[in-house]
Design an enzyme around this catalytic site. Structure first.
Site, PDB file in Angstrom:
ATOM      1  N   ASP A   1     -32.889  13.477 -28.854  1.00 15.51           N
ATOM      2  CA  ASP A   1     -32.722  14.607 -29.704  1.00 15.51           C
ATOM      3  C   ASP A   1     -33.788  15.400 -29.898  1.00 15.51           C
ATOM      4  O   ASP A   1     -34.798  14.897 -30.362  1.00 15.51           O
ATOM      5  CB  ASP A   1     -32.014  13.905 -31.141  1.00 15.51           C
ATOM      6  CG  ASP A   1     -31.838  15.049 -31.977  1.00 15.51           C
ATOM      7  OD1 ASP A   1     -31.011  16.157 -31.621  1.00 15.51           O
ATOM      8  OD2 ASP A   1     -32.244  15.028 -33.122  1.00 15.51           O
TER       9      ASP A   1
ATOM     10  N   THR B   1     -30.598  21.567 -30.352  1.00 15.69           N
ATOM     11  CA  THR B   1     -32.099  21.551 -30.740  1.00 15.69           C
ATOM     12  C   THR B   1     -32.792  21.932 -29.397  1.00 15.69           C
ATOM     13  O   THR B   1     -34.088  22.453 -29.846  1.00 15.69           O
ATOM     14  CB  THR B   1     -32.432  20.392 -31.765  1.00 15.69           C
ATOM     15  OG1 THR B   1     -31.809  19.230 -30.883  1.00 15.69           O
ATOM     16  CG2 THR B   1     -31.520  20.373 -32.914  1.00 15.69           C
ATOM     17  N   THR B   2     -32.840  20.951 -28.354  1.00 17.67           N
ATOM     18  CA  THR B   2     -33.471  21.045 -27.328  1.00 17.67           C
ATOM     19  C   THR B   2     -33.335  22.501 -26.505  1.00 17.67           C
ATOM     20  O   THR B   2     -34.355  23.271 -26.046  1.00 17.67           O
ATOM     21  CB  THR B   2     -33.002  20.147 -26.185  1.00 17.67           C
ATOM     22  OG1 THR B   2     -33.226  18.680 -26.816  1.00 17.67           O
ATOM     23  CG2 THR B   2     -34.017  19.846 -24.912  1.00 17.67           C
TER      24      THR B   2
ATOM     25  N   ASP C   1     -24.939  14.558 -35.329  1.00 16.34           N
ATOM     26  CA  ASP C   1     -25.091  15.671 -34.442  1.00 16.34           C
ATOM     27  C   ASP C   1     -23.670  15.787 -34.329  1.00 16.34           C
ATOM     28  O   ASP C   1     -23.123  17.148 -34.381  1.00 16.34           O
ATOM     29  CB  ASP C   1     -25.852  15.682 -33.133  1.00 16.34           C
ATOM     30  CG  ASP C   1     -27.307  15.332 -33.237  1.00 16.34           C
ATOM     31  OD1 ASP C   1     -27.744  15.657 -34.666  1.00 16.34           O
ATOM     32  OD2 ASP C   1     -27.994  15.364 -32.411  1.00 16.34           O
TER      33      ASP C   1
END
Length: 628
Positions: A102, A135-136, A435
Site C-alpha cells: 500500500d 496512493t501509489t 482501501d
C-alpha cells in the site's frame, strides 16, 4: 658676459624630476583606488550575516533540479508496488515489521527527511484519506511529471511558465476523465454488480487478491447497509475490522451488527447468562466497584460503631448503583469503566450479563446499532435510554471469546472479523479491506466508474497530445510532456508483470489513436497483451482518477515553485531559533540585544515609559502581544 648654461640645465632637470614625482604620485593613487575597487568587486568587503551560523541555504536552478531528483527517488521507492503483479515492501522500524504494498503505508513508514520530497508523502496520505486507493499511482504520476519537466528547467524555461501550463493540462485531464466516466444506478442489480467489480479491482493488487470472492460481497454489503441508513460519511467509525490471529483466512466473516472481544472479567463471570433473545441493553460510563478515597481525608471517630457506619455507607453507595441497574429491567450492562467482582457476582445472581472496560469505539457502535444512550449516572434510568437487539451471544472465535450483537434495530454498524496465520498477514489484510471499503464508498458517492488497467491514462494522454497541437509557444511542449507522463501507469503495470512495456505501449497508442472503440483498452495482465478492461470488469470510481491527476499536478507545481531552501540548524537552546535568549520569560530584567533594546527604549520613552531596555509592560515574547 654670457650666462652660463649650467643653471638652466639644472632648472630643467629639477622641473622634470618634479613632474615625474607628481605623475608617480598620481599613478600610485590610481593604483590604490583600482586595487580598492577590485577588492570590493571580488566580494572581499565584510559580508552582512542574516542567518544563524550553520544554516544551510541553497537556491536557483540547481536547487530546483535537486528537489526534482529527490522526488524521483521517492517515486522509485514505491514504483514496483503498482498493480496486481506489484511486489511487497518489508519495512522494519526497530520495533515491528510491516509487510505491505500500500503506497500510503510505505510512504508513512519511510520517514522521508528531504523537505521537498515530503510533498509526495502528503499527496499520498491525502489520496488515502479522500479515496482510499490509488496512493501509489498518485506518487508515480507526480514523480513522472517532474521527470518530464526536468529538461525544461535545465534549459532555463521560467518555472511560472511551466506551472501555468501544468495547471491547465491537469484541469483538462480531470475534465476528460469526467466526460469518459460511465454513470450507474446503485439500486439496480447492475449497480450492485458494478460495486462488486470496484471492490474486486481494489483488492486485485493486495495480498488477499485470491480471496476477493469472499471479501468483495462482505465489503459491498457493509457499505450499502450504511448508505441505506444515511451514515456513509461515518464509515470509519461505524464499520469495525477485528483481527483474530490463527485459522484460515477463509474463516473470516461479516457480522451485521457489533462484535467485540470479551473484556477483562472477575470471578462470577462464568455463572452469567451468555445468550439472550431481544435483550434490553444498558450502556454506562460509570465505575461499578468499591474504590478507596482519592483525597487524603482524615476522619476522627470516638466509637468503633462510627467506623462501621462509614464502611456501611461506602457499601450502600455501590449497592444503590447496582439496584438502579437491575431496577431498570436491563438484561445486559456494558460500561466503559471497570465493573468489579462485587458487581459481577451481583448481576450473575440476578441473571444479567455485564462487561466492563469496553473500548470507547465499540461502546459507541453498540449505542448506534441498538438505539441506546450512554449514561454517566445510574440515577433516573428509564426505558428510553436502553437499547435493544434481536439476539446477543458470547461465542468462541478461534482462541478468543467475542460478544456479538445481531439483528439490531439500526443497520448502521457492521463488523468484519478477519482470520489469518500471521500477524503481518492480518495487518495487511486489514489495510486492504479498509482501501476496498473506501473505494466502494467513493463509488456510491460519485455513482460513476471508469476502466482501470491504464486505459483512462492512455485515453487522456491521447486527448492532451491532440490538444497540445492547438497551443502556441512553449506551452505546447509542456502539455505534451504532461501527456507523456500519464503513460507511466500502463508502462509500470507492464514492467511489474514482467512484460515488454515498449511493445504493449505501442499497441495501446495505436489502438487509442486509430479505433473509435479503443478508449477502454488497457494492459492485459493475464496474457501480456492489451484488452478492453471495461469488459474485463476492471473498474474504478471516476473520483479516484480525478483526485489522482489533480493532486499529482498540484504537487508538481508546488515543487517547481520552490527556488530556495533554508534549513535551520537544531539548537539545544529553546530560544535560539527565534534569536531570543532562552528561558521561560524575558520580562524579569534580562536585557535584549542592543538593537532590540534601543528600539524598545525609544517606543517606551515616546509613551512616557522608562528606558529600561526590556520588553514593555504586559508584553510576553512567548505568548505574543498582550502577554498573559
Amino acid at each position: 658676459p654670457p650666462p652660463s648654461p649650467v643653471p638652466a640645465l639644472t632648472k630643467r632637470l629639477v622641473l622634470a624630476s618634479a613632474l615625474s614625482d607628481q605623475n608617480l604620485t598620481r599613478r600610485s593613487s590610481g593604483d590604490t583606488h583600482r586595487r580598492s575597487y577590485k577588492m570590493n568587486s571580488l566580494g572581499m568587503r565584510p559580508g552582512i550575516i542574516l542567518l544563524r551560523e550553520g544554516t544551510d541555504t541553497s537556491q536557483g536552478k540547481a536547487q530546483l533540479v535537486s528537489n526534482i531528483n529527490a522526488c524521483q527517488a521517492v517515486a522509485d521507492a514505491v514504483r514496483t508496488t503498482l498493480g496486481p503483479r506489484g511486489m511487497d515492501k518489508l519495512v522494519f522500524d526497530g520495533r515491528k515489521v510491516t509487510i505491505s504494498n500500500d503506497g500510503a503505508t510505505i510512504m508513512k513508514l519511510l520517514e522521508i527527511a528531504h523537505p521537498a520530497a515530503k510533498t509526495l508523502v502528503d499527496i499520498s496520505m491525502s489520496q488515502d484519506a479522500e479515496v482510499g486507493d490509488g496512493t501509489t499511482s498518485v506518487v508515480l504520476l507526480a514523480g513522472e511529471i517532474l521527470k518530464q519537466l526536468k529538461p525544461f528547467v535545465e534549459e532555463g524555461v521560467h518555472p511560472q511558465t511551466i506551472m501555468r501550463n501544468i495547471r491547465a493540462a491537469g484541469k483538462l485531464a480531470v475534465q476528460k476523465v469526467e466526460e469518459l466516466s460511465v454513470p450507474f444506478d446503485t439500486s439496480t442489480a447492475e449497480g450492485s454488480e458494478m460495486l462488486l467489480k470496484c471492490a474486486s479491482t481494489a483488492l486485485n493488487s493486495k495480498l488477499i487478491a485470491s480471496h476477493q470472492d469472499l471479501f468483495s460481497p462482505m465489503i459491498v454489503e457493509a457499505v450499502k447497509s450504511l448508505n441505506d441508513a444515511g451514515g456513509l460519511d461515518d464509515l470509519d467509525s461505524l464499520v469495525a475490522i477485528k483481527k483474530i490471529p490463527g485459522g484460515d483466512v477463509r474463516g473470516s466473516f461479516l457480522v451485521k451488527g457489533v462484535a467485540f472481544k470479551k473484556t477483562f472479567s472477575y470471578a462470577g463471570f462464568e455463572q452469567m447468562t451468555k445468550k439472550f433473545q431481544n435483550p434490553k441493553i444498558l450502556l454506562l460510563n460509570v465505575e461499578l466497584e468499591l474504590k478507596s478515597e482519592k483525597e487524603n481525608a482524615e476522619v476522627r471517630i470516638t466509637d468503633p460503631d462510627q467506623y462501621q457506619s462509614i464502611v456501611d455507607a461506602e457499601w450502600q453507595v455501590i449497592y444503590d448503583k447496582l439496584d438502579a441497574c437491575v431496577a431498570c429491567s436491563a438484561n445486559i450492562v456494558l460500561s466503559k469503566l471497570p465493573i468489579g467482582d462485587l458487581a459481577t457476582q451481583y448481576f450473575a445472581d440476578r441473571g444479567l450479563f455485564c462487561a466492563g472496560r469496553v473500548e470507547d469505539g465499540d461502546l459507541k457502535r453498540v449505542a448506534k446499532a441498538t438505539g441506546g444512550t450512554v449514561q454517566t449516572s445510574t440515577n433516573g434510568l428509564f426505558d428510553g435510554v436502553l437499547g435493544t437487539c434481536g439476539e446477543f451471544e458470547e461465542k468462541q472465535v478461534g482462541d478468543e471469546r467475542f460478544n456479538v450483537f445481531t439483528e439490531c434495530n439500526s443497520s448502521l454498524t457492521s463488523t468484519i472479523v478477519l482470520r489469518g496465520g500471521s500477524e503481518q498477514f492480518i495487518a495487511e489484510s486489514e489495510r486492504s479491506i479498509h482501501d476496498a471499503l473506501m473505494v466502494v464508498k467513493r463509488a456510491l458517492k460519485s455513482r460513476a466508474v471508469v476502466a482501470g488497467g491504464g486505459a483512462v491514462e492512455m485515453e487522456v494522454s491521447k486527448y492532451l497530445r491532440e490538444h497540445a497541437l492547438t497551443i502556441e509557444g512553449k506551452g505546447q511542449l509542456i502539455a505534451s510532456a504532461f501527456a507523456k507522463a500519464l503513460e507511466v501507469v500502463p508502462r509500470q503495470l507492464c514492467d511489474n508483470a514482467g512484460f515488454d512495456s515498449t511493445d504493449i505501449l505501442s499497441a495501446l497508442r495505436r489502438k487509442h489513436a486509430q479505433d473509435d472503440d479503443g478508449k477502454w483498452y488497457g494492459v492485459d495482465i493475464a496474457s501480456g497483451g492489451i484488452c478492453d478492461t471495461f469488459d474485463a470488469g476492471v473498474w474504478e470510481p471516476s473520483d479516484n482518477k480525478c483526485n489522482s491527476m489533480a493532486a499529482a499536478s498540484e504537487a508538481a507545481c508546488v515543487i517547481l515553485s520552490i527556488d530556495e531552501t533554508v534549513v535551520n540548524p537544531r539548537s539545544q537552546d529553546p530560544g535560539a531559533a527565534t534569536g531570543m535568549p532562552g528561558g521561560p520569560q524575558m520580562g524579569g530584567g534580562k536585557p535584549l540585544s542592543n538593537m532590540m533594546g534601543n528600539a524598545m527604549d525609544t517606543v517606551n520613552a515616546s509613551k512616557g515609559g522608562s528606558r529600561s531596555g526590556n520588553l514593555g509592560n504586559g508584553v510576553s515574547w512567548m505568548k505574543g502581544r498582550g502577554g498573559g
